[in-house]
Each structure stands twice: as C-alpha cells, then as structure tokens.
Write an enzyme that holds these catalytic residues in place. Structure first.
Site: not given
Lengths: 863, 457
Positions: A572, A497
């Site tokens: 996200d 990430d």
C-alpha cells in the site's frame, strides 16, 4: 488494502497520512533483539571441540561448547554443488526439537566431497574442492574462514557474536519444581545465568506474548573483507544499496501490514527474503539465512562515513585497512542454517540461489501486460463500462481486478448477489474480448460459526486457516475448482492480500506469536505464512485446469521461494513522487533475491496523484515487471481517460510501449525461469566491470550515445528515456491490440542495435503463452546473431516442437551502414532480395517485410 | 505532387473500375484507383500500388493499409450493409474478435463471425423509432410543462406581489404600533415621575431605602433576619445559589438581624453598589414600589398591552418578509428559458438501489437513506452544469454530509429525455461522488429529432 482499525486510529490521533511507528516494534521493544544486540564483539564464549569432529565424504560435524554455560552445539558443514557451502548449527541435545524451515528448498541440496587438508590443536583446514577454496575452522574461539587462494572471502563468527539461546525449563522456585532431579539441577544451574526481562513473557501495547519455550534466539556474524556494497534482504522501503545500521535499528524482517509505510528506513514490511548479496568489482557472494522467525540484520562497515577524499587518501598513502563489511543476523527462534553462495559473478549467485529455492514461475504472457485495478469496481455494470472505456480510448489492457467489495460480506470465493449477480456473464464478456479478471481471495475466513484462531480483518471476526499444514493447503487449493468456486471461469485469476497475516486486533497488526501451528508456534513460522498461502492458491489454480494452465497469483506477503508461485507488489504505497522513485530500488532488491515478478501500484494506492505524477507513473510502470494501476476506495476515479485528451494520449502511449515489448518481457521471464537472473537488474549485475565501451541507442529516436560519459537527456511529458544497448537484439510486436492475447499471431519487428564491433545477439522465445506445455518441449527458442553483416536465426532447442503463425515483418538495424543489396536465405535454399530503407542521418537501416516465419532458420546478408 | 497524381488518376484511369480495396468507404475510393503507384493520402510518400494492403505499413498516416492491421494509426471501414457503417482502429482487424457486424474485419482469423447487421439494423430502427416516439411525446409534454411553467411563474410572481403588498401594509401598521407603544411608555414614565416628584431627594432615597427594607422584611416585623436575607438576596454572579447562613450573617453585619437604621448604613450601601449581591427579582421589587399607586398600575398595564401588540405585528412582518425572501430566492433560480423546470421545485423523486433509497428534490437537495434508517445529505442545490451548448443537461448538488477522508458528498444529475419525470439510476463511481440519471420530458430537445440512421443500402 489497508487495515480499517489502524486507519481509524491514525485518522483520529494524527489526522495526517503517515505510518504510526508506535504500532511496530523497535529492536529495543523486541526482547530478543535487545538482548542479542547488547552482546559485545570479541567475547565469544564458543569453542570448537575438535576431538568431536567427524568427517564423512559429504559432511563435517563438530561440537561447539559455550564456556559460560557448558551447553553444547552441533555444527554441520556441507559442501554443496554449484560453489556453495552450508553451515548448520543446532543444540546438540535440545530439550525439544527446534524448528527447521521446511518446503522452501526445492530439494535436499546435493553435496560434493569435502576433504581434510590439515589439522592441529588450533583448528582444521578443509578443502572445498574447487579452485583452492578452503574452510579454516578455528577452535578457540570458534570461527570459520572461507578462503580462495590467500584471499579471505568470508568469515563467520569472526566478531564472536555467535549466540544460541538453548531451550530451558522455566525455573520458578526450587520447592515448587515438579520435575526430575536432573532437570531441577539443570534448572538451578541456569538460574545462575542472567535472567532478563522478556525471556519468558513480553508485552507490547497490551498484547502479551507468553513464551512457553522461553528464550530461543540465535545470532551469527559474517564479515566480508574487500566488500563495500551489500544488497538484498527485502522488503524495505529503502535504497538499493543497504545502509549501515550503527546509528539506528537493524533492518527488520517480519512480515507486517504496515499502514502508510514510510520511506528510507529499516522497518519491516509485508514480505521477507533473508538473502544478502555482497558485491565488489572482483567478486559477488551471498548469504541465505534460512529462518522464518522474526529476524533483524545489522550492517556495519569500516569505510562507511569515510568521504571520497578520505578513501582516496587511504589509497594514496597505501594505508589503512582493506574495506570490510560486517553483518550480523539475529532471529527469534529456530536454528542457524546458512547457505554461503560463493559466486563469483552475480549471475553465478542467481543460479546458486535458484538451485536452492527455485526460480520465478513462468507467468502466462497476459500477466506481463497491463492490469487495471481499483478498490473497488462497484458492480458488473461498472466493470463493463471500464472495459468499454479502454476500447473507446483505444488503450490495451489484459486484466481487470476486483477488490474485497465484490464478495458477499467479505466471504471469499463468493460474489455479492446484487452487484455481481451473474459473474459468469461478466467473465464471458471479458473472455469475448480475450481479456481476464483477477478477484481477491484473502487468507481469512469470515466467522459465521466460530473457528480456531480468531482475529479481526475485513469480514469482522475471522478465522485464519493453518496454511503450514499440507492438508489445509490441499483443502484451500480444492476451493478453486470450478465446481467449488461458483461463478469462476478459466479467465478468473487470484490475488492474495493480507497474508502477512494481517490481523487488525493482533500485536503489530498480525498473529500472536504464541498461537500454535500443530507442534510449532507462530513465532517459528511467521515469515512463511504468506508463502504458504500463495503456494496453496497457485496449486488450486493449477489443479482446476487439470495441471494444464499456468496460474497467476499476486501476493503481498512473501518469503524465500515465493518466486515459484507468482507475482508480488510493494503493497500500500502512496501517490507521491518519492513513492514512485522507491518503486525502482524496491523491485530491484526483490529481483536480486529471486523474485522478478514485482511491481508497485501505478498512481499510488493512498491519496490522489497529480495528473503529472499519474502519467509519469504509467511511464515508469510500463517498464517494470508487474504493471498494475491501483487506487484506494476513498480516492477519485483515475481510469486513464479521465484527465483530458492530452494525458489520455500520454498514458495510451506508455501502455502501448509496454505491449510492443511484450515479446521481450516474455523472453526475459523465460530466461529468469531457467536461470534465476532477475528481469529488472541494477547495472552492476549486468556490467560488474567496465561499462565504458558500450554504445546506447534511444529506442524512440534511434539517437546513438557513446558510453563513458554523463549525458543530460532533455525530456518532455511525452518522453520515456529508454535505451537499447549496442550489441543487443530485441523482438517486438508493433501491432498493439486490445489485449496481449489478440496479438498472439502477429508478426515481429526485430530491433538490432550494433555495438562498436558491429555485432549483436538476442533471443526469441515463443510458445502458446498460457499452458505448461513448454515443459513438454512445445516452444520455439532461437538465437538471433548479427555478425559480419549477416543476421541469422538459429534454433537453440532443436528437440522442441512448436509452430507459429507469426512472421518477421520488419528488421531495424541501428548503427548500420548502407548496403547495396540485402538477401534473405531460407532453409529450403531459396534466396530472395529484401527491400530496405536507409536513414543516413541516424544510420538506421530498415528491412522491409522479409516475411519469413519466426520459427524457422534463416539468414539475412547485407552486401 | 498530390494534385498531379490526382489529375493522372482522373484522366488516365479515372473511370476504370478498380479491384476492390478492402477497408475503405466509397468516399475514399478515389484515392485507391488502381495504377502503378500509390500516394499516401497525407502526401508523404509514393509506393508501388502492390504495396497497398500488402500487410506492411509504408505510409505514416496508415493510408496504404486500410484493410489490414499493419499500421498503428490506420483505420478500417466496416460497410455494415443493413446497419450503420463505421470505422474501427486497424488493430481490430483479424484479432479474433468480431467488430464489424458484417464480419468484414475478421477475414483471416479463427473467429467465426456472423453477419448480424440486419438484426442490429432492425434493433436500431426499433430503438430509434422508440426514441422518436418518446421524443414526440416528450416534446408535447414539455410544451404543456412550459405552459404550466409560465403559469406557475406568473402565479409565483403574483404571490410575491401580494406578499409585498401585505408587507407594506404591515409596515404601516408596525409604525403605528411603535408610536402607540412609545406613547404608553412615556405615559408610564411620567406617572412614575409624578409619583416621586413630591418627595425630596433624601426622602425619596429614604423612601427607596425604606421600601427596599420593607421588601426584605417579609414578615414586616421591622427587622431583617438571616432567613429573610436568604430568601430575598442573591449573588450577582450566581443567582441560582441560595446564600449560606454565614454569608447572610456577614451581610447583616455579623448579627442575626438588622433594623432599618443599621440597614441604611450597611446593607443598603452594599446593595446599591450592586457588584456582589442584589435583591432577587428586582422587577417585582419595582412592582412592589409602584404597585401601591393605581395610576401607575394603569399606565403600566397600558404599556404592556402596547408592547404585546407591537410584538405580534413585528412577528407577522418578519414572517411575511421571510416568505418574500424565500420566494425571491426561489425565483432567482434559473428554470430554463421558458420556466419549464420550475414545476420540479417542491417535488421529490425517489429510487431504491440495493439497500439505499435515494431522494432527489430538484433545486433543493439530494439525500440517501439506508435500510437501517439513517439519512445522509448527498448535496444541496448548486448550479446547472451542462455543456455550453446545453447547460440544462446537468445539475450539481454540493456540500452534502462531510466525507470520511475530507471534502463533502456531492451529486451530479444528468437530465435525459423521457415521457415521465423519474429518477432512473444512481451510482457512486468514487467515494462520496454520486451520479444520477434523471428522466423528464423537459429535457427533450427538438434537435434530437434530426439524428437518424444512415445505412448504405
């Protein structure tokens, strides 16, 4: 994941959930974009110096000169194998080398001969070898036209927007100039060119970008006559078909950690693939702009804004221009290096692009199954409880994920010593159920003792390793060795990430552009950073097994070529219906540019989904390539059984449908691994011409629908409208078990959907599901064909060797008529009768337990 | 149809021992008597008997494949001799994972399953015995706690009655004191009136004028100076600020001093209007006025004395009433049918988990204290929230410290049977939502005792 810093600001300033656009640059706030966009078409100062032309068998070179400043450029043109043309433009004599993107192309693309057809003082005509394809090089102003017959396929610099900001010496004042006389002279000349703000320094929200190399932007325009539809250049939260950008900002490609991104706009997101496809019913072509710096893409169209009626009028009156789409690429540094992919079909484009940057890595089969993630599963007991919950509610899953909280103070490759005291016990517990785990490893290293580039991220102060260095990537890969990564086991995989890279206190939440990577600036390499992180991680997972096991690495940032290293997700997102909807065009766009293994957080990352939204998201996610539920730390739990028995049943059913189709998903990934064709495709890719002659079968009810009509399909909460095209054969495994690995030896059910010609074809691919042994020809690959009332399985890879325990337990033929007798023939010459059941109302013929091994030749005749 | 076949089964082949059908319990054997055909248990279909457990699903209800993984809705019966028999989903048959302790589910897979039923049975029996012991002990303790609860309840009731009596007494006393204070105030007023009664209105006014003048004329020289004004006069809206010299001069009509005559016609008017300036500490001014008379002084002291006495009684009355309402509030909480949970009130239980110490004070609140020392409320007593069958199995504490993303912290406490009263575990499955396991003998239920272990021996 999100950025704590920005999160905090957003809450304090607005209190609402939406992207803070002020944190990210518009074109006007990015000095080079503003400068380049200000150029007007039709005023190209570039001229081809035909007398400098050199033509070898494989390469044409030619100098271009800018009549305004006399700076010379070098044009290189190559004809590449597979119907592609490469155009490179660099400064003839740059002050210092300009960045050329390494490591993205899988090899130096093989060339084909070019030949000169004609030449005069206005230009040159070259043959591209095949099908009367030619390139016309016009001298004044410089432009390139690629023709096929009398048709122009694509033009370069036809609008005269080629721009190449040459490297120059910073001119302060003549008396302070401590340089050679020549350089001073040069500098003085340049002073006469317009000095603009932002050329040597730029400030954005208190972040200063010192530009030691000064202005270095490049730009080029492309025109597609006859084209109204362009696609690609992910990642944007926007419609599949790209919009014109005349009334707003260009599409931006600059990998950024955008907190709570907004939909339907051209803002940059986590990844960038500078590839655009242009499609018309006649032809599909593409552009691959190989540049890793910040890039903006403008799109305009002469038909945009015209109503359908207006277009009709044009047609009836035979008037007006042909539709045309013009695009323009602007990058901050580097060189112009463009691959022009000439199709002509969508599938040709995929194979052309795959020949340059490689194909989707072939994932372990389990990675195509269902993933259960949450920020965060708190401790080992939590993991065990969730694992047991899936068994208790009879819902299959393959991977459970751990987010950043599992580490010891956000030091990756470590475990929190209280909450995850015995990680191997935990992993063994999962392994006992043939399940797996993914743990996050972000590309920043907590600063305990100081480092090189420092910024803020999850651990607080963090160092960012220079992943552009091969030795750094080697070191990183070595950290995944079982003896280095304590507590890791072979069923532990990795999630990268924050690899844009996300730097909480950096400009636009990323690294400073003037940070250095060896001799290059971050400016030059930015969009490749995440690509390198995933590359090094995948390499680490391969190495830890001695090159035997396939890796699985999920990444948030990506670039052209990232498909070679694993999966991506759309970052996200939020628990909103629009975010569910946008997941489809976002993954379709990625698939078009090679990245097939794409998914969105099921349920939405931020916010809390309504139960209905969650169920619908499972039903959608089950039919997208990467299928993972994920949730933000601040949201309530949402394991599938927390919403009452009815909803548990709906989610269970959606996940089970995924598992029954795993053989098909696997075969599709095998296909994309070889061809580059996306797994998830827009209909125009599959049916560039007329789709009207098809029939479609509802996969649940077997109801037949004819093509060329609009249908309203009534749905309930339990419906997932899925249709199988007549003419296809799809393998399934109907014995859905706890995990995909548990289903390895299970028998197949074939769904044969007949087309109007009463024929169908399909494939069946089988291997061990997790090693690279398929490279050693250890697999089964068969073609299934139904024609003339005979269904047969023939070997597509006679040189491959693999045996399976799986057999064919059932064959369902949709659109069939009732046979009097069904006979199975196996290669040993034996014939046997197969029992069957015929449902006359739905025309569905079900063959009961033919029983042959799935790896063998066989035929079944209906009489 | 089903009946027909059943009759056939009974009469034709009823008592012939059939070959063992894998995956069924003895109570289902009657459906699988070997014969020519098999009727799916849901009655939907008849199939040849060879197709039972032939690894192909024919019946919608999965009844033809009790021993294989062929049917999606099927189930497999683990006999588990020595332990508890149970059903597993058919999908767990031959999946390479040992599910039945007798290993019967993995008869055709690579899994090497051991028969662990005997060990599991032993463990289970030991566990159940332990549970039974705990339950017995717990129930005894609970009985004591019930008795204590009843006593405590009575004690609290008595306490309430006592307090209410005290309150009543205080009420009477309070009225008496109010009367006395009223009397004293009246007396004081009368005295004051009598004192002033003899004077004419004008004189009284003059007297008031002159007494005010005297009050301002601190050095008694018959003339008010700037300093004297500054010392005694203040702004109505800003009593703290001392007047400036210019302001004082302005009040003195532009001069630096003022005699009584000028005072009566100028400053007196301003002072009596009272909208801009006033005399500081008017009480002492009044005191100054009455201070001259000894009768008035006595009356004033008496009034003050009665006021003080009344205040004391009022305070006592308030305190008792607060105690009464607290106690009433405490007694309105549901402490179970036998007041068995009453003893938990006023107790607190702590547990340390990683770096946090959690404190549960039943019927009051839940808190969390980090090792750094900050204490956060995880909720205040809300309600019982167990199942309709046993509502006392769960407590909810709500409205704790607000959460970062909205809402507030809350805690759900599950009560389980144990021989001690203690907090056993704390978890935070979602942000700001805590769950606690709280063990106490009062959670022990006699019904538990009926649950035993049935094994097919």
């Amino acid at each position: 994941m999100a950025t704590v810093l920005v999160l905090w600001l957003a809450v304090c300033l607005s209190g609402t959930l939406a992207v803070d656009k002020g944190n990210f640059k518009t074109c006007d706030q990015s000095a080079f974009c503003k400068r380049q966009r200000a150029l007007k078409p039709g005023e190209s100062p570039y001229r081809a110096l035909l007398e400098t032309m050199e033509l070898t068998k494989t390469r044409l070179t030619l100098q271009l000169t800018n009549d305004n400043n006399k700076v010379r450029l070098l044009l290189e043109l190559y004809r590449l194998q597979g119907n592609m043309t490469r155009v490179k433009i660099n400064e003839l004599k740059p002050l210092k080398p300009r960045y050329e993107v390494p490591d993205v192309l899988i090899r130096e693309p093989p060339t084909e001969p070019l030949s000169l057809l004609s030449q005069d003082e206005n230009g040159v005509v070259l043959s591209l070898g095949v099908e009367s394809q030619r390139v016309i090089v016009s001298a004044r102003p410089f432009r390139l036209d690629i023709m096929e017959g009398r048709e122009v396929l694509m033009s370069l610099n036809s609008r005269g927007l080629l721009a190449f900001e040459h490297l120059r010496i910073v001119y302060i004042a003549l008396n302070l100039c401590q340089c050679s006389l020549f350089a001073c002279q040069k500098a003085k000349e340049e002073e006469e060119e317009k000095e603009e703000e932002g050329m040597w320094e730029e400030t954005f929200k208190s972040h200063s970008d010192g530009k030691p190399n000064g202005p270095s932007a490049i730009s080029l325009d492309f025109s597609w006559p006859g084209v109204e539809h362009v696609y690609g250049i992910p990642e944007h939260a926007d419609t599949l078909r790209l919009k014109t950008t005349d009334n707003g900002d260009p599409y931006r490609l600059y990998n950024l950690d955008v907190f709570q991104y907004e939909l339907y706009n051209p803002m940059a997101l986590y990844g960038a693939v500078p590839v655009m496809l242009a499609h018309s019913a006649q032809r599909t072509t593409g552009i691959f702009w190989l540049n890793a710096a910040e890039t903006w893409v403008d799109i305009s169209s002469n038909t945009a804004g015209k109503t359908v009626f207006g277009k009709m009028l044009d047609y009836v009156q035979g008037s007006s221009e042909i539709p045309q789409t013009d695009v323009r690429w602007i990058s901050e540094s580097g060189i112009i290096d463009v691959f022009i992919m000439l199709g002509p079909t969508p599938k040709d484009i995929f194979s052309q692009y795959a020949s340059l940057t490689g194909t989707q890595s072939f994932p372990p089969l389990a990675a195509l199954a269902y993933h259960q993630c949450r920020w965060n599963y708190n401790d080992q007991e939590d993991v065990q409880t969730v694992d047991a919950g899936f068994d208790e509610h009879d819902i299959p899953y393959d991977f459970i994920w751990l987010d950043i909280e599992h580490t010891d103070g956000k030091r990756y490759f470590t475990w929190d010593q209280h909450k995850f005291a015995t990680p191997k016990d935990m992993l063994q517990g999962l392994m006992d159920k043939k399940r797996k785990m993914v743990a996050i490893v972000d590309p920043h290293i907590k600063v305990d003792n100081g480092g090189d580039y420092e910024g803020w991220c999850w651990p607080g102060s963090a160092g960012y390793p220079d992943f552009t260095r091969a030795d750094m990537r080697d070191w990183w890969a070595s950290q995944f060795a079982y003896d280095q990564y304590e507590g890791s086991m072979e069923n532990l995989y990795t999630w990268n990430d924050m690899n844009e890279p996300s730097v909480f206190n950096g400009p636009e939440v990323t690294m400073h552009k003037d940070a250095v990577h060896g001799e290059w600036e971050h400016r030059d390499v930015h969009n490749m950073y995440g690509f390198y992180v995933q590359m090094a991680t995948a390499e680490g997972l391969i190495q830890r097994s001695g090159g035997v096991e396939r890796p699985f690495v999920l990444t948030r940032a990506f670039f052209a070529g990232s498909q070679r290293y694993g999966a991506v997700w759309t970052g996200d997102n939020a628990a909103e219906w629009d975010h569910l909807k946008i997941s489809i065009p976002m993954c379709l766009s990625l698939g078009l540019v090679g990245i097939s293994f794409c998914g969105a957080d099921v349920g939405g990352f931020f916010k809390t989904p309504s139960t209905e939204l969650l169920v619908r998201w499972y039903q959608t996610g089950a039919y997208q390539p990467f299928f993972r539920a994920h949730a933000h730390l601040d949201t309530p739990r949402r394991e599938p059984w927390l919403f009452g028995p009815e909803n548990t049943a709906l989610i269970r059913e959606a996940v089970r449908q995924r598992y029954t189709l795993l053989p098909y998903w696997y075969q599709q990934f095998y296909n994309t691994h070889h061809t580059g064709e996306p797994v998830m495709r827009p209909l125009w890719v599959e049916y560039p011409q007329d789709p009207a002659t098809f029939v479609w079968f509802d996969v649940h009810t077997f109801q037949k629908h004819n093509g060329a009509q609009n249908l309203y399909i009534p749905v309930t909460m339990s419906s997932i409208p899925v249709f199988q095209r007549g003419g296809s054969i799809i393998p399934r495994k109907l014995r859905v078990r706890r995990s995909s690995t548990c289903m390895e030896h299970d028998p197949y059910t074939l769904h044969v959907a007949l087309n109007l010609q009463r024929a169908a074809v399909g494939e069946l691919y089988i291997d061990d599901g997790h090693t690279f042994n398929y490279d050693k020809k250890e697999f089964i690959y068969r073609r299934l064909t139904f024609a003339n009332n005979i269904l047969s399985s023939v070997n597509l890879a006679p040189d491959a060797q693999f045996s399976t325990r799986s057999w064919i337990e059932r064959i369902v033929i949709l659109g069939a008529s009732k046979p009097s007798k069904v006979t199975l023939k196996t290669p040993d010459g034996q014939e046997s009768q197969v029992e069957f059941d015929f449902d006359a109302s739905m025309s569905v013929l079900t063959l009961r337990k033919p029983g042959m091994n799935a790896g063998l030749d066989w035929t079944i005749a209906l009489q | 149809m089903r009946l027909h076949v059943f009759i056939v089964a009974v009469f034709c082949c009823g008592f012939v021992d059939s070959r063992k059908i894998r995956g069924i319990s003895s109570s289902y054997k009657r459906f699988y008597k070997e014969k020519k055909s098999f009727l799916c248990i849901d009655g939907s279909k008849i199939i040849p008997f060879e197709q039972v457990n032939d690894d192909y699903c024919d019946c919608e209800d999965g009844s033809d494949e009790p021993g294989t993984s062929a049917c999606p809705r099927g189930r497999f019966y683990c006999t588990n001799l020595g332990f508890r028999p149970h059903y597993i989903p058919s999908s767990r048959v031959n999946d390479g994972i040992c599910d039945c302790c007798d290993a019967s589910d993995e008869y055709n897979s690579h899994a090497r399953c051991q028969n662990t039923c005997w060990n599991l049975g032993q463990q289970e029996r030991a566990y159940v015995e332990g549970q039974m012991r705990t339950l017995d002990e717990g129930l005894q303790l609970k009985q004591q706690l019930i008795e204590e609860g009843v006593l405590l309840w009575r004690e609290k009731q008595a306490q309430l009655r006592d307090l209410q009596q005290v309150a009543e007494d205080l009420q009477i006393k309070l009225e008496e004191h109010r009367r006395r204070k009223h009397e004293a105030d009246r007396l004081k007023e009368q005295t004051l009136k009598a004192l002033e009664a003899g004077d004419s209105d004008l004189k009284r006014q003059n007297g008031t004028v002159s007494s005010t003048f005297k009050l301002l004329d601190s050095n008694k020289d018959g003339s008010i100076t700037v300093e004297e004004v500054q010392a005694r006069v203040t702004l109505v809206h800003d009593e703290e600020r001392i007047l400036s010299e210019d302001e004082a001069v302005a009040l003195l009509g532009g001069g630096h001093q003022m005699d009584l005559f000028k005072f009566q016609h100028m400053l007196w008017d301003i002072l009596t209007r009272g909208d801009k300036v006033k005399i500081k500490d008017t009480h002492s001014a009044a005191g100054g006025l009455v201070g001259e008379d000894p009768h008035l002084q006595a009356a004033d002291r008496a009034a003050e004395w009665e006021a003080t006495n009344l205040k004391k009684v009022e305070e006592a009355y308030d305190t008792v009433n607060t105690e009464i309402s607290d106690l009433q509030k405490l007694l309105t909480i549901d402490y179970g049918p036998d007041w068995e949970f009453l003893f938990l009130n006023s107790q607190c239980y702590k547990l340390k988990v990683y770096e946090y110490t959690y404190t549960l004070c039943p019927f009051n609140q839940v808190t969390q204290k980090s090792s750094a020392g900050t204490e956060v409320s995880l909720g205040k007593w809300g309600m019982w929230a167990g199942t309709p069958k046993d509502q006392y199995s769960q407590m909810v504490y709500e409205n704790g410290e607000p959460c970062w993303q909205g809402g507030s912290r809350s805690t759900t406490v599950t009560l389980t049977c144990g021989t001690e009263t203690a907090l056993r575990s704390v978890k935070e499955p979602s942000k700001c939502q805590y769950i606690m396991d709280f063990q106490t003998p009062v959670a022990c239920q006699p019904v538990l005792k009926q649950r035993g272990i049935h094994s097919e021996l």
